[in-house]
Design an enzyme around this catalytic site. Structure first.
Site, PDB file in Angstrom:
ATOM      1  N   CYS A 122       0.682  -1.407  -0.179  1.00 58.67           N
ATOM      2  CA  CYS A 122      -0.014  -0.001   0.108  1.00 58.67           C
ATOM      3  C   CYS A 122       0.850   1.472  -0.053  1.00 58.67           C
ATOM      4  O   CYS A 122       0.556   2.178  -0.773  1.00 58.67           O
ATOM      5  CB  CYS A 122      -0.926  -0.079   1.108  1.00 58.67           C
ATOM      6  SG  CYS A 122       0.014  -0.180   2.846  1.00 58.67           S
ATOM      7  N   HIS A 174      -1.972   0.762   6.885  1.00 58.00           N
ATOM      8  CA  HIS A 174      -2.873   0.686   5.468  1.00 58.00           C
ATOM      9  C   HIS A 174      -2.782   2.113   5.100  1.00 58.00           C
ATOM     10  O   HIS A 174      -3.416   2.919   5.887  1.00 58.00           O
ATOM     11  CB  HIS A 174      -3.869  -0.125   5.539  1.00 58.00           C
ATOM     12  CG  HIS A 174      -4.473  -0.466   3.975  1.00 58.00           C
ATOM     13  ND1 HIS A 174      -3.532  -1.081   3.124  1.00 58.00           N
ATOM     14  CD2 HIS A 174      -5.129  -0.022   3.188  1.00 58.00           C
ATOM     15  CE1 HIS A 174      -4.176  -1.535   1.865  1.00 58.00           C
ATOM     16  NE2 HIS A 174      -5.069  -0.713   1.975  1.00 58.00           N
ATOM     17  N   HIS A 186      -6.161   2.261  -3.793  1.00 60.69           N
ATOM     18  CA  HIS A 186      -5.270   1.429  -2.760  1.00 60.69           C
ATOM     19  C   HIS A 186      -4.730   0.068  -3.283  1.00 60.69           C
ATOM     20  O   HIS A 186      -5.452  -0.519  -4.145  1.00 60.69           O
ATOM     21  CB  HIS A 186      -5.719   1.241  -1.459  1.00 60.69           C
ATOM     22  CG  HIS A 186      -6.751   0.158  -1.336  1.00 60.69           C
ATOM     23  ND1 HIS A 186      -6.789  -0.686  -0.186  1.00 60.69           N
ATOM     24  CD2 HIS A 186      -7.807   0.026  -2.169  1.00 60.69           C
ATOM     25  CE1 HIS A 186      -7.848  -1.316  -0.448  1.00 60.69           C
ATOM     26  NE2 HIS A 186      -8.533  -1.089  -1.623  1.00 60.69           N
TER      27      HIS A 186
END
Length: 215
Positions: A122, A174, A186
């Protein structure tokens, strides 16, 4: 505010993604923070953050002499979208960040990856999007979170980053890049591809840790 990237070194103009991936991996094994990207149908590798053209050129020539790279090109700070927009007063850096992120839709996830061949984790995705536009974003999601200015979810604009606690409660693990209309791009997790997601998704509502802006 993030610092501007300085002079970088760009090598390769490969028709094959595999050639770019091999070069990137070889440079990374030498401790060089390299990444590759697609531009005008060719895969190119970029690395370095030097205060002057001469310093970048010196590193490149040393690497060339050592057989690590062949022909090279020095990317000047003025070549980045951030500098072009600042100097011309035309364009929108937020739009450029989102446009860059869209180029990687469909790329597979790989933990710790920063290349289109091996996939992105990510924070690797957000790092490449920012660095290609001239902003020196840190590598790890927790550091990206710390480097930005907190903003309310209602204040989100294109190009801002959104953070989540997907592993442990109250711990950033994340990140995605906001693209407008309550959506973000993402790299989800292993076995999945870079994609668009909604902040209204119950999972992301539950794990949302906050948003950061760098502009």
């Amino acid at each position: 505010m993030l610092g501007d990237l300085g002079h970088a070194i760009q090598v390769g103009a490969f028709a094959s993604i595999d050639n770019a991936a091999r070069l990137e991996a070889a440079l990374n094994r030498q401790g060089i923070d390299a990444f590759f990207f697609l531009e005008n149908g060719l895969y190119k590798v970029r690395f370095g953050n030097h205060a002057s053209y001469a310093a970048a050129q010196e590193q490149a020539r040393q690497m060339q002499f050592a057989g690590l790279i062949e022909e090279f090109f020095i990317v000047r700070p003025s070549d980045y979208a951030r500098a072009r927009i600042r100097h011309s007063g035309q364009g929108d850096l937020r739009v450029e960040l989102v446009r860059t992120a869209h180029q990687f839709l469909g790329v597979p996830y790989r933990w710790g990856g920063t290349s289109a061949q091996e996939g992105f984790d990510c924070s690797g995705l957000t790092l490449v999007c920012y660095r290609l536009n001239g902003l020196d974003l840190p590598r790890v999601s927790a550091n990206q979170f710390a480097a930005g200015r907190p903003i309310a979810r209602s204040q989100l604009q294109k190009g801002d980053l959104v953070f989540f606690a997907t592993n442990r409660p109250n711990q950033v693990s994340h990140v995605g890049i906001y693209i407008g209309n309550n959506h973000f791009i993402h790299a989800p997790r292993s076995g999945q591809q870079v994609r668009v997601e909604s902040l209204s998704n119950s999972y992301f509502q539950r794990t949302f840790m906050g948003a950061r802006t760098y502009l």
